[in-house]
Design a protein around this motif. Structure first.
Motif, short mmCIF file in Angstrom:
data_model
loop_
_atom_site.label_atom_id
_atom_site.label_comp_id
_atom_site.label_asym_id
_atom_site.label_seq_id
_atom_site.Cartn_x
_atom_site.Cartn_y
_atom_site.Cartn_z
N GLY B 299 -5.02 3.14 -3.43
CA GLY B 299 -5.18 2.92 -2.00
C GLY B 299 -5.51 4.19 -1.22
O GLY B 299 -5.77 5.25 -1.77
N GLU B 300 -5.50 4.04 0.12
CA GLU B 300 -5.77 5.18 0.99
C GLU B 300 -4.57 6.11 0.97
O GLU B 300 -3.43 5.65 1.14
CB GLU B 300 -6.02 4.71 2.43
CG GLU B 300 -7.38 4.13 2.71
CD GLU B 300 -8.52 5.10 2.47
OE1 GLU B 300 -8.33 6.33 2.65
OE2 GLU B 300 -9.60 4.62 2.08
N ASP B 339 6.53 13.11 1.92
CA ASP B 339 6.11 12.45 0.68
C ASP B 339 4.70 11.90 0.83
O ASP B 339 4.31 11.46 1.91
CB ASP B 339 7.06 11.29 0.34
CG ASP B 339 8.37 11.79 -0.23
OD1 ASP B 339 8.51 13.03 -0.34
OD2 ASP B 339 9.24 10.95 -0.54
N ARG B 340 3.99 11.88 -0.26
CA ARG B 340 2.65 11.30 -0.23
C ARG B 340 2.69 9.92 -0.88
O ARG B 340 3.48 9.67 -1.78
CB ARG B 340 1.67 12.21 -0.97
CG ARG B 340 1.55 13.59 -0.31
CD ARG B 340 0.46 14.43 -0.94
NE ARG B 340 -0.85 13.80 -0.80
CZ ARG B 340 -1.57 13.85 0.31
NH1 ARG B 340 -1.10 14.50 1.37
NH2 ARG B 340 -2.74 13.27 0.39
N ALA B 341 1.87 9.00 -0.36
CA ALA B 341 1.82 7.65 -0.92
C ALA B 341 0.44 7.07 -0.65
O ALA B 341 -0.40 7.73 -0.03
CB ALA B 341 2.90 6.77 -0.30
N GLY B 342 0.20 5.87 -1.13
CA GLY B 342 -1.05 5.20 -0.84
C GLY B 342 -0.75 3.90 -0.11
O GLY B 342 0.36 3.37 -0.20
N ILE B 343 -1.72 3.39 0.68
CA ILE B 343 -1.53 2.10 1.34
C ILE B 343 -2.66 1.16 0.97
O ILE B 343 -3.79 1.57 0.72
CB ILE B 343 -1.48 2.25 2.87
CG1 ILE B 343 -2.73 2.98 3.39
CG2 ILE B 343 -0.23 2.95 3.34
CD1 ILE B 343 -3.04 2.69 4.83
N LEU B 344 -2.28 -0.12 0.95
CA LEU B 344 -3.28 -1.17 0.73
C LEU B 344 -3.17 -2.17 1.88
O LEU B 344 -2.06 -2.47 2.33
CB LEU B 344 -3.01 -1.89 -0.59
CG LEU B 344 -3.44 -1.17 -1.87
CD1 LEU B 344 -3.11 -2.06 -3.08
CD2 LEU B 344 -4.94 -0.85 -1.86
#
Lengths: 311, 361
Positions: B299-300, B339-344
């Motif tokens: 994801g982004e 923290d880094r993460a991704g989104i959908l």
């Protein structure tokens, strides 16, 4: 080494230094000067007056203790009895007229939209005029020949009575002048009361189908009861003690028609120099005012406080 | 066209020269529970007060049960109103408060007693009838106010922000109580609130108002799922919908021929059927609960900026290429700021609005 643990960097604040003496006592301390002043002046006058009422003062101002003799003499004095009845009638008439006028003015001012502040300010003007000046004005207005009222009546082709020469009319004019003087402040108190009523309550009354008269008697009046009590105290007190207005308007005449207790007190103490009997009248006025005020406080102010419990 | 039980047509209101309502057209069915919702100053309370007969009508018509009531006195409109301050008569006991309107109508005493008994039974006021309003709790006062409305047996109940003076817990209780009362009596109800939770949970029909106009009318969930314009999208929902300015662009993906570029190089998916042409300026809306958190690699990419655990859900604030994004997760997210993460984002859950008109595309 043992001392370092306790030290903190900041010096003690005023609050900390006051310690147990505490901020709780500060309001009381600040009230003391005012209280002392009031009690000093008032207490001295009342105590002195009461002391005086138990003494006979001779022409060299020497005083002899005479017990209740002054009281007995005053209560048996037909002139005093007449003045007391007159005063009671004067007070009742002033309350009826004064409160009705105050309520009317307060309601009017409450509903005035345009120029609200101007009208509220204007309505207080009579209160700033001293009683003597008000009475002099009323003399001008009600003088038999050349007075404003009679001028108007004359122009209308009506009878022009001798307002201040006729005992009944003079009494009525005194009541009117007294009301003119005291109504503004009573109006202000009642207006304050009206403003505490939540507007939504009037909306609810409208929906419930109460008309203006029902709303006034069933909603407005009961809700401003404490303020009504306060203005009643004011109106009664002013009327019972009224002196300056009558002195300047009629000086107790004609034929003693307006000789209220305070006028007779002045007559006794300062014209006949009977200080003892004059002081008795002062005690009588004080008692009347106190009893009446307690009555109002009990039935209007305290009675309503009960409904506010828990708010 | 069928007549509404309460009907407004072309209803306008001015206070002096200031227009408050710009022409309201609305039909309310008999027995409906309609909530007027909007920010303060939107005219919802004015509309309610005009219905009650407490404000005059500048222009247009109000009909209640088929009768034109523009010039009918408040007490004869067949309405009853519950006020924000309750507006109980403080010097009267509970039963006197309940009886007041009936006494004003010269109702026979035994009928009054009956009506009070009935209302007190429904609202559990029987043990309180002798008390003065000052001796009651907020919730009890609220019930007395409702009882006062009830004894009039009105055709329409009007509520003006009745719960806003109660604490949070009591508000939830009273909300359920009012709704239960409506289910029992089925009296047409118009309820004004600025609280969108009240609007969502209580209404059959929500009327969203803004600046003296009706923005959208409909079933609460339908409005929530398909806001017609930017105002409604922004107003309903807590935390509020993410609204990002962007431009429609064509992509190389065959299954996603168009996307919205919300920041240089950041493309977000849009629903297949959206009527948006490449190059068009749009506002990209997605509710926080429709943003799914995935691993950093999918994801982004976003960076967490704030984490608010609420127990049953977690509110997160994330940075998406310099844009602030709200995310709502029903799970206990262990993320920390930084923290880094991704989104959908599920494209079918996306709302697209024309940036110039604010209308849904």
């Amino acid at each position: 080494m043992s001392t370092t643990a306790v030290r903190t960097g900041t010096p003690p604040t005023a609050r900390e230094r006051l310690g147990d003496f505490g901020w709780g006592t500060v309001p009381y301390l600040m009230v003391i000067p005012g209280l002392a002043f009031v009690l000093g002046v008032l207490g001295y006058a009342v105590a002195g007056g009461f002391w005086l009422s138990l003494h006979e003062t001779d022409m060299f101002l020497m005083k002899t203790y005479v017990g209740l003799q002054n009281y007995i003499a005053v209560f048996n004095d037909p002139r005093f009895q007449a003045s007391l009845v007159r005063t009671i009638v004067f007070v009742i008439a002033s309350i009826a007229l004064g409160i009705a006028m105050s309520m009317m003015f307060a309601l009017t001012l409450y509903h005035v939209g345009f120029g609200k502040r101007f009208f509220r300010g204007m309505s207080l003007v009579p209160y700033f005029v001293s009683g003597i000046a008000a009475a002099v004005m009323f003399r001008f207005v009600f003088t038999t020949s050349g007075g404003f009222v009679n001028y108007v009546l004359q122009q209308l082709g009506l009878h022009t009575p001798s307002w201040l020469g006729d005992p009944y009319l003079a009494f009525m004019v005194s009541v009117l002048a007294n009301c003119w003087f005291m109504v503004p402040f009573a109006t202000l108190i009642l207006l304050g009361g009206l403003q505490t009523v939540d507007k939504e309550i009037y909306d609810a009354a409208t929906i419930d189908g109460a008309g203006p008269v029902q709303t006034f008697f069933k909603i407005t009046l009961p809700m401003i009861k404490p303020m009504m009590g306060v203005s009643l105290i004011w109106v009664s007190y002013i009327s019972f003690s009224t002196f300056d207005i009558i002195l300047a308007l009629t000086a107790g005449g004609p034929q003693r028609a307006t000789e209220v207790v305070s006028m007779y007190m002045y007559q006794l103490a300062f014209l006949q120099l009977d200080f003892g009997q004059g002081a008795v009248l002062m005690v009588v006025l004080l008692l009347f005012n106190t009893v009446l005020s307690l009555f109002y406080i009990y039935f209007f102010v305290l009675a309503d406080k009960r409904t506010e419990k828990g708010n | 066209m069928a007549e509404g039980y309460v009907e407004y047509s072309g209803l306008k209101k001015n206070f002096g020269a200031v227009p408050i309502l710009h022409g309201i057209d609305l039909k309310i069915d008999e027995g409906a529970f309609v909530v007027l919702v909007g920010p303060s100053g939107c005219g919802k309370s004015t509309l309610l007060r005009m219905t009650a007969g407490l404000e005059s009508v500048t222009d247009g018509d109000i009909k209640i049960a088929g009768r034109l009531v523009n010039r009918v006195h408040a007490s004869n409109r067949g309405i009853a109103m519950v006020f924000q301050s309750y507006a109980l008569y403080p010097h009267m006991s509970v039963d006197e408060n309940l009886a007041f309107s009936l006494k004003m109508r010269k109702t026979p005493l035994e009928r009054i007693a009956e009506a009070i008994k009935g209302a007190a039974g429904i609202l559990k006021l029987s043990p309180l009838l002798d008390r003065l309003p000052a001796q009651l709790s907020g919730g009890q006062r609220q019930r007395v106010a409702m009882g006062r409305a009830l004894v009039r047996e009105p055709a329409v109940f009007l509520f003006d922000e009745p719960l806003s003076n109660l604490d949070a817990k009591l508000r939830v209780e009273m909300r359920a109580e009012i709704k239960a009362l409506h289910q029992r009596l089925a009296t047409t109800t118009i309820y004004v609130t600025h609280d969108q939770i009240e609007a969502m949970t209580m209404a059959d029909t929500v009327v969203v108002m803004h600046d003296g106009r009706i923005e959208q009318v409909g079933d609460p969930l339908a409005i929530y799922d398909r806001p017609e314009n930017l105002f409604v999208a922004d107003f309903l929902g807590s935390p509020a919908m993410n609204l990002l300015d962007g431009k429609v662009v064509a992509t190389d993906y065959p299954d996603q021929p168009r996307a919205v570029e919300v920041a240089p190089g950041v493309l977000l998916p849009i629903p297949g059927g959206a009527a948006a042409e490449p190059g068009q300026s749009v506002v990209y809306g997605v509710r926080p609960e429709h943003v799914a958190l995935v691993g950093e690699d999918a994801g982004e990419p976003v960076t967490m900026t704030l984490v608010e655990p609420a127990g049953w859900e977690t509110h997160l604030h994330a940075d998406l290429a310099g844009l602030s994004l709200r995310i709502l997760s029903v799970e206990r997210v262990g993320a920390k700021p930084g923290d880094r993460a991704g989104i959908l984002i599920d494209p079918e859950r996306v709302h697209l609005f024309d940036r110039a008109t604010g209308r849904r595309l």
